[in-house]
Design a protein around this motif. Structure first.
Motif, PDB file in Angstrom:
ATOM      1  N   SER A   1       0.831  -1.211   0.000  1.00 28.54           N
ATOM      2  CA  SER A   1       0.000   0.000   0.000  1.00 28.54           C
ATOM      3  C   SER A   1       0.862   1.256   0.000  1.00 28.54           C
ATOM      4  O   SER A   1       0.568   2.233  -0.705  1.00 28.54           O
ATOM      5  CB  SER A   1      -0.920   0.007   1.226  1.00 28.54           C
ATOM      6  N   PHE A   2       1.937   1.223   0.772  1.00 29.46           N
ATOM      7  CA  PHE A   2       2.847   2.368   0.822  1.00 29.46           C
ATOM      8  C   PHE A   2       3.493   2.597  -0.546  1.00 29.46           C
ATOM      9  O   PHE A   2       3.659   3.743  -0.986  1.00 29.46           O
ATOM     10  CB  PHE A   2       3.924   2.115   1.886  1.00 29.46           C
ATOM     11  N   THR A   3       3.847   1.518  -1.227  1.00 27.34           N
ATOM     12  CA  THR A   3       4.447   1.634  -2.562  1.00 27.34           C
ATOM     13  C   THR A   3       3.472   2.277  -3.540  1.00 27.34           C
ATOM     14  O   THR A   3       3.848   3.153  -4.330  1.00 27.34           O
ATOM     15  CB  THR A   3       4.863   0.242  -3.080  1.00 27.34           C
ATOM     16  N   PHE A   4       2.212   1.854  -3.485  1.00 29.98           N
ATOM     17  CA  PHE A   4       1.196   2.463  -4.345  1.00 29.98           C
ATOM     18  C   PHE A   4       1.017   3.939  -4.002  1.00 29.98           C
ATOM     19  O   PHE A   4       0.828   4.772  -4.895  1.00 29.98           O
ATOM     20  CB  PHE A   4      -0.134   1.723  -4.206  1.00 29.98           C
ATOM     21  N   ALA A   5       1.072   4.268  -2.721  1.00 35.00           N
ATOM     22  CA  ALA A   5       0.919   5.663  -2.311  1.00 35.00           C
ATOM     23  C   ALA A   5       2.064   6.511  -2.862  1.00 35.00           C
ATOM     24  O   ALA A   5       1.837   7.606  -3.397  1.00 35.00           O
ATOM     25  CB  ALA A   5       0.867   5.761  -0.785  1.00 35.00           C
ATOM     26  N   ILE A   6       3.298   6.020  -2.741  1.00 29.78           N
ATOM     27  CA  ILE A   6       4.453   6.764  -3.248  1.00 29.78           C
ATOM     28  C   ILE A   6       4.379   6.911  -4.763  1.00 29.78           C
ATOM     29  O   ILE A   6       4.589   8.002  -5.321  1.00 29.78           O
ATOM     30  CB  ILE A   6       5.772   6.061  -2.846  1.00 29.78           C
ATOM     31  N   GLY A   7       4.072   5.817  -5.457  1.00 37.51           N
ATOM     32  CA  GLY A   7       3.968   5.873  -6.917  1.00 37.51           C
ATOM     33  C   GLY A   7       2.884   6.826  -7.381  1.00 37.51           C
ATOM     34  O   GLY A   7       3.082   7.602  -8.328  1.00 37.51           O
ATOM     35  N   SER A   8       1.745   6.817  -6.696  1.00 42.25           N
ATOM     36  CA  SER A   8       0.644   7.715  -7.055  1.00 42.25           C
ATOM     37  C   SER A   8       0.990   9.162  -6.742  1.00 42.25           C
ATOM     38  O   SER A   8       0.636  10.074  -7.497  1.00 42.25           O
ATOM     39  CB  SER A   8      -0.629   7.299  -6.303  1.00 42.25           C
ATOM     40  N   ALA A   9       1.688   9.387  -5.628  1.00 37.68           N
ATOM     41  CA  ALA A   9       2.108  10.750  -5.285  1.00 37.68           C
ATOM     42  C   ALA A   9       3.070  11.311  -6.331  1.00 37.68           C
ATOM     43  O   ALA A   9       2.978  12.479  -6.718  1.00 37.68           O
ATOM     44  CB  ALA A   9       2.755  10.764  -3.901  1.00 37.68           C
ATOM     45  N   LEU A  10       3.986  10.471  -6.816  1.00 36.89           N
ATOM     46  CA  LEU A  10       4.902  10.918  -7.870  1.00 36.89           C
ATOM     47  C   LEU A  10       4.146  11.214  -9.158  1.00 36.89           C
ATOM     48  O   LEU A  10       4.452  12.183  -9.868  1.00 36.89           O
ATOM     49  CB  LEU A  10       5.970   9.854  -8.115  1.00 36.89           C
ATOM     50  N   ALA A  11       3.146  10.385  -9.464  1.00 35.39           N
ATOM     51  CA  ALA A  11       2.312  10.662 -10.633  1.00 35.39           C
ATOM     52  C   ALA A  11       1.577  11.984 -10.460  1.00 35.39           C
ATOM     53  O   ALA A  11       1.395  12.742 -11.424  1.00 35.39           O
ATOM     54  CB  ALA A  11       1.306   9.526 -10.839  1.00 35.39           C
ATOM     55  N   ALA A  12       1.162  12.283  -9.228  1.00 32.21           N
ATOM     56  CA  ALA A  12       0.470  13.545  -8.955  1.00 32.21           C
ATOM     57  C   ALA A  12       1.401  14.733  -9.164  1.00 32.21           C
ATOM     58  O   ALA A  12       1.000  15.749  -9.748  1.00 32.21           O
ATOM     59  CB  ALA A  12      -0.081  13.545  -7.526  1.00 32.21           C
ATOM     60  N   VAL A  13       2.640  14.619  -8.700  1.00 31.76           N
ATOM     61  CA  VAL A  13       3.599  15.708  -8.922  1.00 31.76           C
ATOM     62  C   VAL A  13       3.817  15.903 -10.417  1.00 31.76           C
ATOM     63  O   VAL A  13       3.826  17.038 -10.925  1.00 31.76           O
ATOM     64  CB  VAL A  13       4.941  15.398  -8.220  1.00 31.76           C
TER      65      VAL A  13
END
Length: 297
Positions: A193-205
């Motif tokens: 879940s943390f990996t998905f959160a980090i990946g999604s946050a980078l996509a957001a940036v």
């Protein structure tokens, strides 16, 4: 072609490559741990643009505050997608998870049309990004400098997280062997879940930067960038963070340079990425930084 025009193309290529790199990292992180291609990643990128848009245009938040909130909401959205669409299928055949990812992609696109409308919206661009500086006869928007700087900072932060922290050690353990990591007391579900959160946050940036550079958002805006960033991850070696960055820069710079030197190919700009993909798969299927997984006998 004069030197100033060449430098103009080069800076634009580096800027575009930085955007591709940011989004490609999300693909490569998820694949590195789950061996899953998250085809909904481009649509997570799209949703982040809408979150930021409504934060600024509807709620009147300062752009920096709206961007931060949009990044947090997008990270939560990534975790929610993992929890509802991928976690129940984790022990299922890979094709089932792939179909689920495609389904999530279509769901997000159509949900965006229903909630936000099908017409393009003009993204509110802060003046700090649109100001132009002239260096050696080359006119460059501030955003062209800001994007690579943001990418490099986030890359080093991510590499520190993965290589120097306990969470990063757990992520690497899960990527090697899920069952062994679970036996060692690692909470696999939390790490994924943390990996998905980090990946999604980078996509957001990446989405914030993309929307500032190309200030028009629409429900289908994540399709082509998503595919191109997947290609960038494959070119660099999917599963390798530095490889994803290298692939992003190669794709972005070559795309701008080719249409700069050969303007007649402008209409085939998107096709160039797929040509690069075919060439890489033919000559180095594991990508530039990818390792040969074949076992020696």
């Amino acid at each position: 072609m004069t030197l100033s025009i060449f430098m103009q193309y080069l800076t634009n290529g580096i800027s575009l490559g930085s955007l591709y790199a940011l989004i490609a990292i999300g693909y490569t992180m998820v694949y590195g741990i789950l061996k899953l291609i998250n085809f909904a990643h481009g649509d997570i990128f799209m949703m982040a643009a809408y979150f930021a848009f409504f934060g600024v245009a509807t709620f009147g938040l300062p752009w920096y505050f709206a961007f931060i909130i949009a990044i947090v909401i997008t990270a939560v959205l990534g975790m929610l997608i993992e929890f509802t669409a991928y976690r129940p299928l984790r022990s299922a055949p890979k094709i089932s998870i792939l179909i689920s990812a495609i389904g999530v992609s279509f769901l997000l696109e159509n949900l965006a049309v229903v909630l936000f409308g099908g017409r393009p919206k003009a993204f509110p661009t802060p003046k700090i990004f649109t100001d132009v500086v002239v260096i050696g006869g080359v006119s460059i928007q501030n955003v062209t400098f800001i994007i690579p700087i943001v990418t490099v900072i986030l890359l080093f932060a991510l590499l520190y997280l993965v290589n120097k922290t306990n969470v990063g050690m757990a992520m690497r353990a899960v990527s090697k062997d899920v069952e062994t990591a679970r036996l060692m007391g690692i909470s696999v579900n939390k790490i994924i879940s943390f990996t998905f959160a980090i990946g999604s946050a980078l996509a957001a940036v990446g989405s914030m930067m993309w929307s500032v550079k190309y200030p028009q958002i629409i429900a289908t805006m994540g399709i082509i960038p998503g595919l191109k960033c997947f290609i960038a991850a494959v070119i660099g070696g999917i599963g390798d963070i530095k490889g994803a960055v290298i692939g992003g820069f190669i794709l972005g710079i070559s795309e701008i340079m080719i249409i700069g030197f050969l303007p007649g190919l402008t209409g085939y700009r998107d096709a160039l990425a797929f040509i690069l993909l075919i060439v890489i798969l033919l000559f180095k299927p594991t990508g530039i930084m990818g390792k040969n997984l074949a076992e020696k006998v």
